[in-house]
Write a protein that holds these residues in place. Sequence first.
Motif, PDB file in Angstrom:
ATOM      1  N   TRP A 252       0.809  -1.218   0.000  1.00  0.00           N
ATOM      2  CA  TRP A 252       0.000   0.000   0.000  1.00  0.00           C
ATOM      3  C   TRP A 252       0.846   1.273   0.000  1.00  0.00           C
ATOM      4  CZ3 TRP A 252      -4.590  -0.094  -1.795  1.00  0.00           C
ATOM      5  CH2 TRP A 252      -5.389  -1.221  -1.638  1.00  0.00           C
ATOM      6  N   ASN A 253       2.144   1.126  -0.040  1.00  0.00           N
ATOM      7  CA  ASN A 253       3.042   2.274  -0.234  1.00  0.00           C
ATOM      8  C   ASN A 253       4.354   1.710  -0.755  1.00  0.00           C
ATOM      9  OD1 ASN A 253       4.401   4.702  -0.223  1.00  0.00           O
ATOM     10  ND2 ASN A 253       4.141   5.119   1.965  1.00  0.00           N
ATOM     11  N   TRP A 254       4.305   1.226  -2.002  1.00  0.00           N
ATOM     12  CA  TRP A 254       5.455   0.531  -2.582  1.00  0.00           C
ATOM     13  C   TRP A 254       6.365   1.544  -3.278  1.00  0.00           C
ATOM     14  CZ3 TRP A 254       7.094  -4.096  -1.417  1.00  0.00           C
ATOM     15  CH2 TRP A 254       8.165  -4.617  -2.143  1.00  0.00           C
ATOM     16  N   PHE A 255       7.622   1.561  -2.870  1.00  0.00           N
ATOM     17  CA  PHE A 255       8.561   2.554  -3.383  1.00  0.00           C
ATOM     18  C   PHE A 255       9.025   2.179  -4.789  1.00  0.00           C
ATOM     19  CE2 PHE A 255       9.277   2.298   1.341  1.00  0.00           C
ATOM     20  CZ  PHE A 255       8.369   3.305   1.622  1.00  0.00           C
ATOM     21  N   ALA A 256       8.953   3.124  -5.695  1.00  0.00           N
ATOM     22  CA  ALA A 256       9.108   2.863  -7.132  1.00  0.00           C
ATOM     23  C   ALA A 256      10.489   2.371  -7.562  1.00  0.00           C
ATOM     24  CB  ALA A 256       8.740   4.118  -7.932  1.00  0.00           C
TER      25      ALA A 256
ATOM     26  N   ASN B  69      14.656   8.002 -12.276  1.00  0.00           N
ATOM     27  CA  ASN B  69      15.649   6.940 -12.076  1.00  0.00           C
ATOM     28  C   ASN B  69      15.131   5.706 -11.341  1.00  0.00           C
ATOM     29  OD1 ASN B  69      15.296   8.140  -9.608  1.00  0.00           O
ATOM     30  ND2 ASN B  69      17.464   8.544  -9.205  1.00  0.00           N
ATOM     31  N   SER B  70      13.813   5.556 -11.264  1.00  0.00           N
ATOM     32  CA  SER B  70      13.251   4.369 -10.624  1.00  0.00           C
ATOM     33  C   SER B  70      12.849   3.346 -11.692  1.00  0.00           C
ATOM     34  CB  SER B  70      12.070   4.764  -9.742  1.00  0.00           C
ATOM     35  OG  SER B  70      12.509   5.550  -8.642  1.00  0.00           O
ATOM     36  N   LYS B  71      12.070   2.334 -11.315  1.00  0.00           N
ATOM     37  CA  LYS B  71      11.717   1.256 -12.240  1.00  0.00           C
ATOM     38  C   LYS B  71      10.896   1.793 -13.423  1.00  0.00           C
ATOM     39  CE  LYS B  71      13.683  -1.971  -9.848  1.00  0.00           C
ATOM     40  NZ  LYS B  71      14.907  -2.631 -10.358  1.00  0.00           N
TER      41      LYS B  71
END
Length: 293
Positions: A221-225, A248-250
Amino acid sequence: MKKEHISIVVASDNHYSILIAALLKSIDVNHHTDEHIDFHIIDDGISSKTKEKIQTIADPSRITIKWFNSKKIIPDSIVIPVDNSAFPLTVYLRVFSPYVVDKDVEKLIYLDVDTIVQDDISKLWNTPLGDYIAGAVQDVGKTMDCEWGGVPNYKELGFTADTKYFNSGVLMINAKRWREENYSAQVISALSKYKEHVRLADQYGLNVVLANKWLELDPKWNWFAFKENEDPSIVHFLDIKPIFTSYNSKEVYREEFFRYLSMTPWKNFKPISGNKRNIRKIYNKIKKAFLKL
């Protein structure tokens, strides 16, 4: 019997207001139950043109958009302390979100605008809070002794090093108790009293005041990208936002962001230079320096 409305609160300035578009559409697309959604936007300088566009994104029979001027949210008796970070002062507005919803609303979901919802928000809404003041997901730093964030003076405050530390970007809040026990004033007081220890703006104060009083939610419910997950419920773009070329994330999460954005009046938007992001951060620091003076 009339079903309870789902109350969601967000806050944004004009610079990041485009993020509201993708977030709102993601909620709209993935909401399949019959609860009506009240989508409250704390407006910290959003242009009238942008407001008009946002207003067209969701069917009002399913989602009601409510606007609130940020200057009218914070009580006159409260002065927000100025920290040394590059975060805009807008981030502090989440502390006052329980005063945005109607007085008969007993709970709310606060979402940072740099999130997208990949699941039915009703699932989070119907998660019981029990006797907790708030529900949240553990932060990247995990515990209060995190060297780059956390609560540096945790020993002084009587906490142990392993006291869990949450990310304030997604919050389930017991709005009724929050108002009754005046948690907004408590958080601001902690930020003022221990200002030399504040590293991540209001998140410090929230963790100090709510230590051991928050319900730990499933990380989905708060997944870091920047982390991989095949099925996150909410994706949080903690670092560089997908509207910038320097993202710069997924990549899969940026694609999802633009999938939702393409369903809004910003469907032809192209990522902008990361230099604009850096300029904005410098602007935030200069603004805070002037406020201190």
